[in-house]
Design an enzyme around this catalytic site. Structure first.
Site, PDB file in Angstrom:
ATOM      1  N   ASP A  17       0.845  -1.199   0.000  1.00  0.00           N
ATOM      2  CA  ASP A  17       0.000   0.000   0.000  1.00  0.00           C
ATOM      3  C   ASP A  17       0.877   1.244   0.000  1.00  0.00           C
ATOM      4  O   ASP A  17       1.014   1.947   1.007  1.00  0.00           O
ATOM      5  CB  ASP A  17      -0.944  -0.027   1.211  1.00  0.00           C
ATOM      6  CG  ASP A  17      -1.969  -1.138   1.098  1.00  0.00           C
ATOM      7  OD1 ASP A  17      -2.284  -1.536  -0.043  1.00  0.00           O
ATOM      8  OD2 ASP A  17      -2.451  -1.612   2.137  1.00  0.00           O
ATOM      9  N   ASP A  66      -5.563  -7.380  -5.816  1.00  0.00           N
ATOM     10  CA  ASP A  66      -6.810  -7.107  -5.092  1.00  0.00           C
ATOM     11  C   ASP A  66      -7.605  -6.078  -5.886  1.00  0.00           C
ATOM     12  O   ASP A  66      -7.669  -4.908  -5.518  1.00  0.00           O
ATOM     13  CB  ASP A  66      -6.459  -6.595  -3.687  1.00  0.00           C
ATOM     14  CG  ASP A  66      -7.663  -6.546  -2.772  1.00  0.00           C
ATOM     15  OD1 ASP A  66      -8.732  -7.070  -3.160  1.00  0.00           O
ATOM     16  OD2 ASP A  66      -7.536  -5.992  -1.664  1.00  0.00           O
ATOM     17  N   LYS A  68     -10.878  -6.578  -6.987  1.00  0.00           N
ATOM     18  CA  LYS A  68     -12.317  -6.665  -6.668  1.00  0.00           C
ATOM     19  C   LYS A  68     -13.185  -6.412  -7.897  1.00  0.00           C
ATOM     20  O   LYS A  68     -13.973  -5.465  -7.959  1.00  0.00           O
ATOM     21  CB  LYS A  68     -12.679  -5.684  -5.550  1.00  0.00           C
ATOM     22  CG  LYS A  68     -11.970  -5.996  -4.231  1.00  0.00           C
ATOM     23  CD  LYS A  68     -12.500  -5.149  -3.092  1.00  0.00           C
ATOM     24  CE  LYS A  68     -11.848  -5.471  -1.767  1.00  0.00           C
ATOM     25  NZ  LYS A  68     -10.470  -5.007  -1.652  1.00  0.00           N
ATOM     26  N   LEU A  69     -13.055  -7.318  -8.884  1.00  0.00           N
ATOM     27  CA  LEU A  69     -13.798  -7.148 -10.137  1.00  0.00           C
ATOM     28  C   LEU A  69     -15.296  -7.381  -9.954  1.00  0.00           C
ATOM     29  O   LEU A  69     -15.710  -8.231  -9.157  1.00  0.00           O
ATOM     30  CB  LEU A  69     -13.289  -8.139 -11.193  1.00  0.00           C
ATOM     31  CG  LEU A  69     -11.816  -8.115 -11.582  1.00  0.00           C
ATOM     32  CD1 LEU A  69     -11.582  -9.017 -12.791  1.00  0.00           C
ATOM     33  CD2 LEU A  69     -11.332  -6.713 -11.880  1.00  0.00           C
ATOM     34  N   ASP A  71     -18.564  -6.989 -12.961  1.00  0.00           N
ATOM     35  CA  ASP A  71     -19.094  -6.422 -14.200  1.00  0.00           C
ATOM     36  C   ASP A  71     -19.934  -7.509 -14.858  1.00  0.00           C
ATOM     37  O   ASP A  71     -20.162  -8.571 -14.244  1.00  0.00           O
ATOM     38  CB  ASP A  71     -17.923  -5.976 -15.113  1.00  0.00           C
ATOM     39  CG  ASP A  71     -18.312  -4.840 -16.051  1.00  0.00           C
ATOM     40  OD1 ASP A  71     -19.389  -4.946 -16.685  1.00  0.00           O
ATOM     41  OD2 ASP A  71     -17.556  -3.855 -16.151  1.00  0.00           O
ATOM     42  N   ILE A  72     -20.383  -7.303 -16.087  1.00  0.00           N
ATOM     43  CA  ILE A  72     -21.101  -8.387 -16.769  1.00  0.00           C
ATOM     44  C   ILE A  72     -20.129  -9.542 -16.970  1.00  0.00           C
ATOM     45  O   ILE A  72     -18.906  -9.348 -17.038  1.00  0.00           O
ATOM     46  CB  ILE A  72     -21.712  -7.927 -18.114  1.00  0.00           C
ATOM     47  CG1 ILE A  72     -20.629  -7.425 -19.077  1.00  0.00           C
ATOM     48  CG2 ILE A  72     -22.768  -6.854 -17.890  1.00  0.00           C
ATOM     49  CD1 ILE A  72     -21.134  -7.206 -20.498  1.00  0.00           C
ATOM     50  N   ASN A  74     -19.099 -11.498 -19.353  1.00  0.00           N
ATOM     51  CA  ASN A  74     -18.120 -11.504 -20.438  1.00  0.00           C
ATOM     52  C   ASN A  74     -16.936 -10.598 -20.119  1.00  0.00           C
ATOM     53  O   ASN A  74     -15.779 -10.955 -20.354  1.00  0.00           O
ATOM     54  CB  ASN A  74     -18.788 -11.065 -21.751  1.00  0.00           C
ATOM     55  CG  ASN A  74     -17.813 -11.088 -22.898  1.00  0.00           C
ATOM     56  OD1 ASN A  74     -17.265 -12.138 -23.235  1.00  0.00           O
ATOM     57  ND2 ASN A  74     -17.550  -9.929 -23.485  1.00  0.00           N
ATOM     58  N   THR A  75     -17.218  -9.433 -19.552  1.00  0.00           N
ATOM     59  CA  THR A  75     -16.149  -8.477 -19.234  1.00  0.00           C
ATOM     60  C   THR A  75     -15.278  -9.017 -18.101  1.00  0.00           C
ATOM     61  O   THR A  75     -14.043  -8.894 -18.131  1.00  0.00           O
ATOM     62  CB  THR A  75     -16.770  -7.114 -18.858  1.00  0.00           C
ATOM     63  OG1 THR A  75     -17.551  -6.679 -19.965  1.00  0.00           O
ATOM     64  CG2 THR A  75     -15.714  -6.074 -18.552  1.00  0.00           C
ATOM     65  N   THR A 121     -15.938  -5.219   4.615  1.00  0.00           N
ATOM     66  CA  THR A 121     -15.946  -5.125   6.087  1.00  0.00           C
ATOM     67  C   THR A 121     -16.333  -3.730   6.581  1.00  0.00           C
ATOM     68  O   THR A 121     -16.598  -3.561   7.760  1.00  0.00           O
ATOM     69  CB  THR A 121     -14.575  -5.517   6.675  1.00  0.00           C
ATOM     70  OG1 THR A 121     -13.562  -4.821   5.952  1.00  0.00           O
ATOM     71  CG2 THR A 121     -14.334  -6.993   6.584  1.00  0.00           C
ATOM     72  N   ARG A 182      -2.891  -7.751  13.310  1.00  0.00           N
ATOM     73  CA  ARG A 182      -1.999  -6.872  14.061  1.00  0.00           C
ATOM     74  C   ARG A 182      -1.189  -7.684  15.065  1.00  0.00           C
ATOM     75  O   ARG A 182      -1.766  -8.281  15.973  1.00  0.00           O
ATOM     76  CB  ARG A 182      -2.803  -5.800  14.830  1.00  0.00           C
ATOM     77  CG  ARG A 182      -3.461  -4.760  13.960  1.00  0.00           C
ATOM     78  CD  ARG A 182      -2.427  -3.860  13.287  1.00  0.00           C
ATOM     79  NE  ARG A 182      -3.018  -2.875  12.386  1.00  0.00           N
ATOM     80  CZ  ARG A 182      -3.231  -3.068  11.085  1.00  0.00           C
ATOM     81  NH1 ARG A 182      -2.914  -4.211  10.497  1.00  0.00           N
ATOM     82  NH2 ARG A 182      -3.749  -2.104  10.350  1.00  0.00           N
ATOM     83  N   GLN A 191      -8.428  -0.217  11.381  1.00  0.00           N
ATOM     84  CA  GLN A 191      -9.026  -1.552  11.425  1.00  0.00           C
ATOM     85  C   GLN A 191      -9.801  -1.716  12.728  1.00  0.00           C
ATOM     86  O   GLN A 191      -9.295  -1.426  13.799  1.00  0.00           O
ATOM     87  CB  GLN A 191      -7.933  -2.645  11.343  1.00  0.00           C
ATOM     88  CG  GLN A 191      -7.199  -2.688  10.019  1.00  0.00           C
ATOM     89  CD  GLN A 191      -8.006  -3.340   8.904  1.00  0.00           C
ATOM     90  OE1 GLN A 191      -9.205  -3.580   9.050  1.00  0.00           O
ATOM     91  NE2 GLN A 191      -7.361  -3.595   7.782  1.00  0.00           N
ATOM     92  N   GLY A 211      -0.506  -5.044   6.096  1.00  0.00           N
ATOM     93  CA  GLY A 211       0.019  -3.840   5.458  1.00  0.00           C
ATOM     94  C   GLY A 211       0.899  -3.060   6.408  1.00  0.00           C
ATOM     95  O   GLY A 211       2.090  -3.326   6.561  1.00  0.00           O
ATOM     96  N   ARG A 212       0.278  -2.060   7.080  1.00  0.00           N
ATOM     97  CA  ARG A 212       1.040  -1.108   7.890  1.00  0.00           C
ATOM     98  C   ARG A 212       2.005  -1.705   8.910  1.00  0.00           C
ATOM     99  O   ARG A 212       3.103  -1.164   9.079  1.00  0.00           O
ATOM    100  CB  ARG A 212       0.071  -0.111   8.539  1.00  0.00           C
ATOM    101  CG  ARG A 212      -0.464   0.874   7.499  1.00  0.00           C
ATOM    102  CD  ARG A 212      -1.721   1.553   7.946  1.00  0.00           C
ATOM    103  NE  ARG A 212      -2.858   0.644   7.962  1.00  0.00           N
ATOM    104  CZ  ARG A 212      -4.101   0.998   8.253  1.00  0.00           C
ATOM    105  NH1 ARG A 212      -4.373   2.248   8.570  1.00  0.00           N
ATOM    106  NH2 ARG A 212      -5.085   0.123   8.216  1.00  0.00           N
TER     107      ARG A 212
END
Ligand code: C5P
Length: 237
Positions: A17, A66, A68-69, A71-72, A74-75, A121, A182, A191, A211-212
């Site tokens: 990140d 990451d 996070k798709l 869509d329709i 096919n896409t 979340t 953590r 978080q 991450g952090r």
């Protein structure tokens, strides 16, 4: 029950990140062989970080995109094929049945695995109602977990607290990937539901996204080593 066949070092997924690929490359160089798995999210992907995915994969690292798709069908399918070509190991999609089915079909024949995000979340029951849903967060998470399993999704992203409840629903084939980790004594930041690495593994998580606590540590390598050591200990008990 966590999957004990995964090497401890591969269970730690460090979230890159950071705002630029150059910053990400610096961090990866500092972490060296202490980290084997990296997550690239919106921030880095939209700042030129997708080519870093290929670079990391070529260097023998595993990559979690990451994105996070949703869509329709096919896409989604065409997008998944392109991501598979980058050499990524994990890709997230939102847990809508059409989206999950398209993604699972499109990843056939590649090494890419599809993770479904059940309910974000940051959503609570009131947010779901406002968005037009009748179910509570826990009801919708459970419904989508059942659908993810029957569609053949490879894993779910969930909080470590949810891992305990989800494992009986999804069985042992699906991986549980949990952020909100953590190490004892580190700052929670934004978080709200956090768990230590050891407790998350004990709760049934297979992979931990951190991450952090690593990225912002004075010594990122030492922070990563300590987390992997805690994972190793928890997976043996
Ligand atoms: O810095 P921190 O350890 O909180 O980072 C957690 C990472 O996991 C971030 O990249 C965040 O976007 C991601 N994540 C999350 N909660 C989710 C899904 C992803 O914190 N439900």
């Amino acid at each position: 029950m966590t999957d004990t066949t995964i090497p401890s070092i591969e269970r730690l997924i460090v979230a890159l990140d950071v705002p630029t690929p150059a910053r990400a490359e610096d961090l990866v160089a500092r972490l060296g062989d202490s980290v084997a798995f990296y997550k690239i999210g919106y921030q880095l992907a939209y700042a030129g970080g997708l080519s870093l995915a290929r670079q990391l994969a070529d260097a023998g690292k595993k990559v979690f995109l990451d994105l996070k798709l949703h869509d329709i069908g096919n896409t989604v399918a065409r997008g998944v094929e392109s991501v598979a070509g980058l050499g990524a190991t994990f890709l997230t999609v939102h847990a809508y049945p059409q989206t999950m089915a398209a993604a699972v079909e499109a990843r056939e024949g590649s090494t890419l695995k599809i993770l479904a995000v059940t309910v974000l979340t940051s959503y609570d029951d009131a947010d779901l109602q406002e968005a037009g849903y009748r179910l509570s967060v826990s009801g919708l998470v459970a419904q989508r977990a059942v659908q993810a399993r029957s569609i053949g999704v490879d894993g779910l992203v969930c909080s470590a607290e949810e891992a305990d409840n989800l494992r009986p629903i999804i069985g042992d084939r699906l991986s549980l990937v949990t952020p909100g980790i953590r190490p004892a004594g580190s700052a929670a930041g934004d978080q709200k539901r956090i768990m230590t690495p050891g407790r998350a593994i004990a709760a049934g998580a297979d992979y931990l996204v951190v991450g952090r606590p690593v990225v912002e540590a004075a010594d990122p390598r030492a922070a990563a080593d300590a987390i992997v050591a805690e994972i190793e200990q928890a997976s043996q008990t």
